[in-house]
Design a protein around this motif. Sequence first.
Motif, PDB file in Angstrom:
ATOM      1  N   SER A 234     -13.239 -27.901 -81.513  1.00 17.41           N
ATOM      2  CA  SER A 234     -13.102 -29.017 -80.576  1.00 17.41           C
ATOM      3  C   SER A 234     -13.202 -30.374 -81.282  1.00 17.41           C
ATOM      4  CB  SER A 234     -14.110 -28.913 -79.438  1.00 17.41           C
ATOM      5  OG  SER A 234     -15.384 -28.613 -79.896  1.00 17.41           O
ATOM      6  N   LEU A 235     -13.663 -30.402 -82.539  1.00 20.05           N
ATOM      7  CA  LEU A 235     -13.692 -31.683 -83.256  1.00 20.05           C
ATOM      8  C   LEU A 235     -12.289 -32.245 -83.381  1.00 20.05           C
ATOM      9  CD1 LEU A 235     -16.221 -30.940 -86.132  1.00 20.05           C
ATOM     10  CD2 LEU A 235     -16.521 -32.530 -84.243  1.00 20.05           C
TER      11      LEU A 235
ATOM     12  N   HIS B 230     -25.277 -36.572 -87.259  1.00 17.66           N
ATOM     13  CA  HIS B 230     -25.846 -35.229 -87.234  1.00 17.66           C
ATOM     14  C   HIS B 230     -27.362 -35.240 -87.085  1.00 17.66           C
ATOM     15  CE1 HIS B 230     -27.516 -35.286 -91.287  1.00 17.66           C
ATOM     16  NE2 HIS B 230     -26.401 -35.865 -91.684  1.00 17.66           N
TER      17      HIS B 230
ATOM     18  N   PHE C  27     -16.716 -32.678 -74.599  1.00 13.95           N
ATOM     19  CA  PHE C  27     -16.620 -31.254 -74.899  1.00 13.95           C
ATOM     20  C   PHE C  27     -17.968 -30.562 -74.732  1.00 13.95           C
ATOM     21  CE2 PHE C  27     -12.997 -33.089 -76.898  1.00 13.95           C
ATOM     22  CZ  PHE C  27     -12.020 -32.122 -76.807  1.00 13.95           C
TER      23      PHE C  27
ATOM     24  N   ALA D  17     -18.592 -32.165 -79.776  1.00 11.38           N
ATOM     25  CA  ALA D  17     -17.611 -32.501 -80.814  1.00 11.38           C
ATOM     26  C   ALA D  17     -17.869 -33.873 -81.417  1.00 11.38           C
ATOM     27  CB  ALA D  17     -16.185 -32.412 -80.255  1.00 11.38           C
ATOM     28  N   ILE D  18     -19.127 -34.156 -81.718  1.00 11.24           N
ATOM     29  CA  ILE D  18     -19.454 -35.399 -82.419  1.00 11.24           C
ATOM     30  C   ILE D  18     -19.054 -35.219 -83.878  1.00 11.24           C
ATOM     31  CG2 ILE D  18     -21.341 -36.930 -83.094  1.00 11.24           C
ATOM     32  CD1 ILE D  18     -20.752 -36.890 -80.102  1.00 11.24           C
ATOM     33  N   PHE D  19     -18.309 -36.187 -84.427  1.00 11.41           N
ATOM     34  CA  PHE D  19     -17.863 -36.070 -85.817  1.00 11.41           C
ATOM     35  C   PHE D  19     -19.060 -36.199 -86.750  1.00 11.41           C
ATOM     36  CE2 PHE D  19     -14.214 -38.240 -83.605  1.00 11.41           C
ATOM     37  CZ  PHE D  19     -13.549 -37.051 -83.348  1.00 11.41           C
ATOM     38  N   PRO D  20     -19.406 -35.132 -87.462  1.00 14.61           N
ATOM     39  CA  PRO D  20     -20.670 -35.162 -88.210  1.00 14.61           C
ATOM     40  C   PRO D  20     -20.635 -36.058 -89.440  1.00 14.61           C
ATOM     41  CG  PRO D  20     -19.531 -33.082 -88.567  1.00 14.61           C
ATOM     42  CD  PRO D  20     -18.726 -33.841 -87.570  1.00 14.61           C
ATOM     43  N   HIS D  21     -19.438 -36.415 -89.914  1.00 16.52           N
ATOM     44  CA  HIS D  21     -19.369 -37.235 -91.125  1.00 16.52           C
ATOM     45  C   HIS D  21     -19.346 -38.717 -90.826  1.00 16.52           C
ATOM     46  CE1 HIS D  21     -15.425 -36.642 -89.541  1.00 16.52           C
ATOM     47  NE2 HIS D  21     -14.839 -37.401 -90.433  1.00 16.52           N
TER      48      HIS D  21
ATOM     49  N   MET E 264     -12.127 -36.564 -72.744  1.00 11.10           N
ATOM     50  CA  MET E 264     -12.888 -35.345 -72.510  1.00 11.10           C
ATOM     51  C   MET E 264     -14.249 -35.420 -73.192  1.00 11.10           C
ATOM     52  SD  MET E 264     -11.834 -31.830 -71.786  1.00 11.10           S
ATOM     53  CE  MET E 264     -11.570 -30.392 -72.729  1.00 11.10           C
TER      54      MET E 264
ATOM     55  N   PHE F 256     -14.053 -44.449 -82.631  1.00  7.20           N
ATOM     56  CA  PHE F 256     -12.963 -43.617 -83.166  1.00  7.20           C
ATOM     57  C   PHE F 256     -11.629 -43.863 -82.458  1.00  7.20           C
ATOM     58  CE2 PHE F 256     -10.448 -39.874 -84.015  1.00  7.20           C
ATOM     59  CZ  PHE F 256     -10.750 -39.596 -85.327  1.00  7.20           C
TER      60      PHE F 256
ATOM     61  N   ASP G  73     -16.019 -26.653 -86.074  1.00  7.84           N
ATOM     62  CA  ASP G  73     -15.873 -26.570 -84.623  1.00  7.84           C
ATOM     63  C   ASP G  73     -14.459 -27.030 -84.249  1.00  7.84           C
ATOM     64  OD1 ASP G  73     -15.988 -26.701 -81.912  1.00  7.84           O
ATOM     65  OD2 ASP G  73     -17.585 -28.200 -81.808  1.00  7.84           O
TER      66      ASP G  73
ATOM     67  N   SER H  37     -19.393 -28.605 -76.780  1.00  5.19           N
ATOM     68  CA  SER H  37     -20.187 -28.749 -78.004  1.00  5.19           C
ATOM     69  C   SER H  37     -20.368 -30.222 -78.365  1.00  5.19           C
ATOM     70  CB  SER H  37     -19.479 -28.033 -79.143  1.00  5.19           C
ATOM     71  OG  SER H  37     -18.225 -28.645 -79.383  1.00  5.19           O
TER      72      SER H  37
ATOM     73  N   ASP I  37      -7.635 -36.029 -78.492  1.00  7.36           N
ATOM     74  CA  ASP I  37      -7.891 -36.529 -77.145  1.00  7.36           C
ATOM     75  C   ASP I  37      -8.164 -38.027 -77.159  1.00  7.36           C
ATOM     76  OD1 ASP I  37      -8.488 -35.969 -74.294  1.00  7.36           O
ATOM     77  OD2 ASP I  37     -10.484 -36.654 -74.859  1.00  7.36           O
ATOM     78  N   LEU I  38      -8.765 -38.520 -78.246  1.00 10.33           N
ATOM     79  CA  LEU I  38      -9.103 -39.945 -78.340  1.00 10.33           C
ATOM     80  C   LEU I  38      -7.910 -40.765 -78.823  1.00 10.33           C
ATOM     81  CD1 LEU I  38     -12.673 -39.542 -79.834  1.00 10.33           C
ATOM     82  CD2 LEU I  38     -12.125 -40.401 -77.571  1.00 10.33           C
TER      83      LEU I  38
ATOM     84  N   ARG J 187     -18.140 -42.527 -76.365  1.00  5.44           N
ATOM     85  CA  ARG J 187     -16.898 -42.444 -77.128  1.00  5.44           C
ATOM     86  C   ARG J 187     -15.691 -42.291 -76.198  1.00  5.44           C
ATOM     87  NH1 ARG J 187     -16.553 -37.461 -81.189  1.00  5.44           N
ATOM     88  NH2 ARG J 187     -16.125 -36.357 -79.265  1.00  5.44           N
ATOM     89  N   ALA J 188     -15.894 -41.573 -75.081  1.00  3.88           N
ATOM     90  CA  ALA J 188     -14.794 -41.385 -74.134  1.00  3.88           C
ATOM     91  C   ALA J 188     -14.632 -42.604 -73.227  1.00  3.88           C
ATOM     92  CB  ALA J 188     -15.035 -40.130 -73.304  1.00  3.88           C
TER      93      ALA J 188
END
Lengths: 290, 270, 371
Positions: free
Chosen positions: B159-160, C135, C84, C88-92, C82, C101, B157, C86, B166-167, C149-150
Amino acid sequence: MARPRLDSEARAGLSLIAPPFLYALVILAAPLMTILAYSFLTDGYLEVLPEGTLQNYGQVLTDPIVRAVMLRSLIVAAVVTFATVVTAFPIAYYVSFMVRPERKAMWLFLITIPFWTSYLIRVFLWKVILGYNGVVNSSLTGLGIIDEPLTFILYNVNAIVITLAHAYAPFAILPIFVALEKIDRSLLEAGRDLGESRLMTFWRVTLPLAMPGVIAATLIVFIPTIGDYVTPEVIGGGKIPMIANMIQVQMLALDNRPLGSALAVTAMVIVALVSALFLFLNRRFLKVRQ
Amino acid sequence: MNRQGWGLQAYAIFYLLFLYAPIILLPLFAFNSGTIIAFPLQGITTDWFAQMWADATLRRALTNSLMIAVSASILSTCFGIFAARASTRFGFPGKGGIMAFIMLPMVLPEIIVAMSLLVVLLGMGVQLSLLTVIAGHTLICMPYAIAVLSTAFSSLDRSLEEAAYDLGETKWGAFRLVTLPLVMPGIISALLISFTISLDEFIIAFFLAGNEPTLPTYIFSQLRFPRAIPVIMALGTVLVVLSIVLLALGEYFRRRGNARIGGKPTGGLL
Amino acid sequence: MTDKPMIQCHGVHKYYGDYHALRGIDLTIRSGEFFSLLGPSGCGKTTLLRTIAGFEDISDGAILIDQKRMDEVPANKRPTNMVFQSYAIFPHLTVAENVAFGLRRDPRGKAEKAAAVDEALAMVGLAGYGARSAHALSGGQRQRVALARALILKPKVLLLDEPLSALDRKMREQMQVELIKLQRQVGITFVLVTHDQEEALVMSDRIAVMFEGEIAQLDGPEALYARPATRRVADFIGVMNFLPAQVISEAGGIVTAEVAGLGRVDLPATQISRANPEDEGPMVGFRPETMTLLGPGATHSQPRETNATIDEVVYYGDMTYYDLRLDGAARLDGKARTVRISMRNVFGRDVQEVGTRTRLAWSPGSLVLFR
């Protein structure tokens, strides 16, 4: 505000692609250009004379030996491709339609394992299997089915075809399998629901939808087969050369680089023409379906 | 299952036999005490493995092949990362043509790559060595690495990476902390596939290695001598076992990586 | 909420090659406001959000955040964060690692950071989820992790790109309320992009409706609903009935018009909006709930009454929709048409049947003239 000719995205993309692209330019494009240039030059004794000529291509097109080798390469490649794809289709169909989903990966694994073992040894073992005292002949004579060893499978084009069909089997199965997997199963049920028999559903729905995979398989098998060097060398013992062997002989053994180059360029043109033909067929096929 | 199903299943088993016929023969002849590769088998021996172990040329060929395969797989995977990222993430002028050109070795008969490279190298007076083989192998492994890596990069993805940026991360930080760990299974697959292709590649090694043997060129040279064949059968057996272990390992890591990011376990190594 | 401007866009243009995505956006978003960008897909709302975030360069104009020029500031240096589409959560990474983060360059100690993470997770209702693998979360939980997270970075502006579109209906309605509460609690300016007009109406202090790279109307939800500035905005937000009208006279800002089926009405300037260019003539619009269907013999206090026949009845449980043929609705242009009226179903009021002759009570104050 003036907009730059290349936006930041294009610049990032180009700078990323530059290293692999430059590498391919130096290691691939430059040599290909060189043999293209060589193919129009004259062969001197032990050196290449800088005199432009079309004589090399004239020789490629008229020399009966060259023509015979070219023709043999084309026929072998065509027969191998046909045999490989036709025998691969039922396997791909079986794995895609008959095997339970959780066991598909295992079947693909089983199919690909032989492909990962040394190509040379595999080719040699076919010689062992098909040879005069080989597995097939000794078994058949041992069982009393035949008295004399079969010779039609030995050291000839048939042996080359069987060996190559074995070597490229996974390359044919995988693209067909991928195409079959993409078929929406409800389409087949719809076909049956609309009163078609199993066979007619296969003929009118499954096969047309699998066609892109079949065409991909055809190309993937045909291209390396027509340029194969090892199999004629090992199985044929150098007595039934194909185009790759002839290029090598001209380039190195006879040191006629212009003629070797002309052969290589001609082989590339043949490959390109056949590929273009199949890609055209594929496109037409897709268009008709839409 | 109906009758048609049984028919197909029987065909599938027959086909697998065809696929495995040479590989089943390998250990038979490797452990067979007879010096001629033919039936009937004689007795059981491990002599051929011992001879293989003692063969200095073979050891040299193996070292050479490993050096070539490791270098070529790392180089082609690095180039592959650049190309896969460029093609999946960015649009740029001439993209289609450039990518098609880089992927060209996949559909070019190897003899043409080998011959044209050889003619140029000889013309320039470059000494043939392992380096020239590495150069050739990197070229032909690159398209396979790109194919594997493109799948890995395009399933990511977009946006990841933007989220990481962004962070507060830098672009490089976002790539290192997010993209790289997520495409790692793809990178390992690309390395494995390039390694295997290079290890088994004969034509380029045959013409570009000069006097240095590699595993395939060594095998090719021995196939002419009937006396040497049993040792080659032993070598082949070892190679089959090794490649099965390597493949299983690769598959294991791929699935683990997949499970870690919640993907579905589908398909094989290809 | 204060009147201090937080985001200012001055003449913002964005081109993608020849495509003109943003066509001169002028916009001021106030500090502490819950602001929405609403429009159909391709209207430029997401592009505008991404230019504010810094993911897209602008071709012309200026963007100020907290009164500082931001055009040249990259996204990772802007005081915005932001959420997002989707998520955009980091799956790992685990939930806690995801939330932490952005704290990597924070000089605070490990324990302090962990406390901040716990606090942020508690704020979004995920206390105790820190060690979970990202995940394994549901859609709603991912959304909360993205928020935590934001927000942990205490941005001046939180940008939300269609944050609820991936959730099912129930979850979406629940998250709408939670987002409003969260915004009030943290007091940060929220800018939401959505194509769902209901969502924008529910959540926003003010809404900018966008079409084709331009802002068509910027207003509070009530004004937007009751007084759409153009026929296009009226079509996009909620249901509106349209009847052809004829302007009779104009004097002192009051327009007198003859409306098919409703008769002659006087409309002040506040009730006059722009028609679409392709409209054949002036139209009068009204919302389904602004008119009342009267039962037999019922009385009312509305200034006007109109006779109609019931053409269709659609029963929804809490509501009933009636499609009505107003007497004289075809008088101006000869075309037969129905209008839709919605009535809340209350105890003791019967649902009327198809074909019934009935009466409508209404007020000219609920009409809008599009000309």
